[in-house]
Design a protein around this motif. Structure first.
Motif, mmCIF file in Angstrom:
data_model
loop_
_atom_site.group_PDB
_atom_site.id
_atom_site.type_symbol
_atom_site.label_atom_id
_atom_site.label_comp_id
_atom_site.label_asym_id
_atom_site.label_seq_id
_atom_site.Cartn_x
_atom_site.Cartn_y
_atom_site.Cartn_z
ATOM 1 N N ASP A 185 0.798 -1.221 0.000
ATOM 2 C CA ASP A 185 0.000 0.000 0.000
ATOM 3 C C ASP A 185 0.834 1.276 0.000
ATOM 4 N N ALA A 186 1.934 1.303 0.753
ATOM 5 C CA ALA A 186 2.744 2.526 0.819
ATOM 6 C C ALA A 186 3.292 2.882 -0.561
ATOM 7 N N ALA A 187 3.796 1.897 -1.278
ATOM 8 C CA ALA A 187 4.331 2.145 -2.620
ATOM 9 C C ALA A 187 3.212 2.521 -3.596
ATOM 10 N N LEU A 188 2.038 1.889 -3.451
ATOM 11 C CA LEU A 188 0.901 2.258 -4.292
ATOM 12 C C LEU A 188 0.504 3.721 -4.056
ATOM 13 N N LEU A 189 0.508 4.138 -2.810
ATOM 14 C CA LEU A 189 0.176 5.529 -2.483
ATOM 15 C C LEU A 189 1.215 6.497 -3.056
ATOM 16 N N ASP A 190 2.500 6.109 -2.996
ATOM 17 C CA ASP A 190 3.545 6.953 -3.578
ATOM 18 C C ASP A 190 3.372 7.060 -5.088
ATOM 19 N N TRP A 191 3.112 5.932 -5.756
ATOM 20 C CA TRP A 191 2.898 5.950 -7.211
ATOM 21 C C TRP A 191 1.699 6.845 -7.532
ATOM 22 N N GLN A 192 0.610 6.677 -6.779
ATOM 23 C CA GLN A 192 -0.598 7.477 -6.986
ATOM 24 C C GLN A 192 -0.296 8.965 -6.817
ATOM 25 N N PHE A 193 0.482 9.316 -5.805
ATOM 26 C CA PHE A 193 0.815 10.717 -5.558
ATOM 27 C C PHE A 193 1.521 11.329 -6.762
#
Length: 146
Positions: A12-20
């Motif tokens: 999730d943390a990496a997904l949130l970074d990609w999304q950002f």
């Protein structure tokens, strides 16, 4: 070479970074967390960090079974441009796409991102199409590596 660390999205943390990064660079077509998760199942998503600072992301859409065309997209946050990170992200994505069997490489840039367009053109991409998504006003530009 810079001290860039490129990691495949995992968790999730990496997904949130990609999304950002995606939503910062493509504000006309923001993605929800669920949409990013769905993209991660279809595509190869990576995030890039300098030390522990998020600087960018990439997407590789693998070639389909009936075509050898893959899409490689490298995105770098404005504060981190001009330092070679885009080149590293692009090279990483290109290597991944070729490893997946791509014979033809395409990319896509939002027209309001002149730095991204210059970057693609400087690497040998040529424009193939401009289009506006329903409800949007800013065109996307599709390019193919010549």
């Amino acid at each position: 070479m810079t001290d860039l660390r490129i990691e495949q999205v995992d968790g999730d943390a990496a997904l949130l970074d990609w999304q950002f990064v995606h939503n910062a660079i493509i504000p006309t077509a923001p993605l929800s967390f669920a949409e990013v998760g769905e993209r991660a199942r279809r595509n190869r998503l990576c995030v890039a960090y300098r030390d522990d600072v998020l600087v960018g992301c990439s997407t590789v859409r693998p070639p389909t079974a009936d075509a050898s065309v893959a899409t490689v997209i490298a995105r770098v946050l404005p504060a981190h441009r001009g330092l070679g990170f885009g080149g590293e992200l692009y090279t990483h994505g290109l290597t991944l796409a070729r490893g997946l069997g791509a014979g033809v490489i395409e990319t896509c840039v939002l027209e309001s991102n002149p730095e991204g367009l210059r970057f693609a053109l400087s690497r040998g991409f040529v424009e193939t199409e401009r289009y506006v998504l329903p409800g949007d006003t800013v065109p996307f530009i599709d390019l193919r590596l010549a």
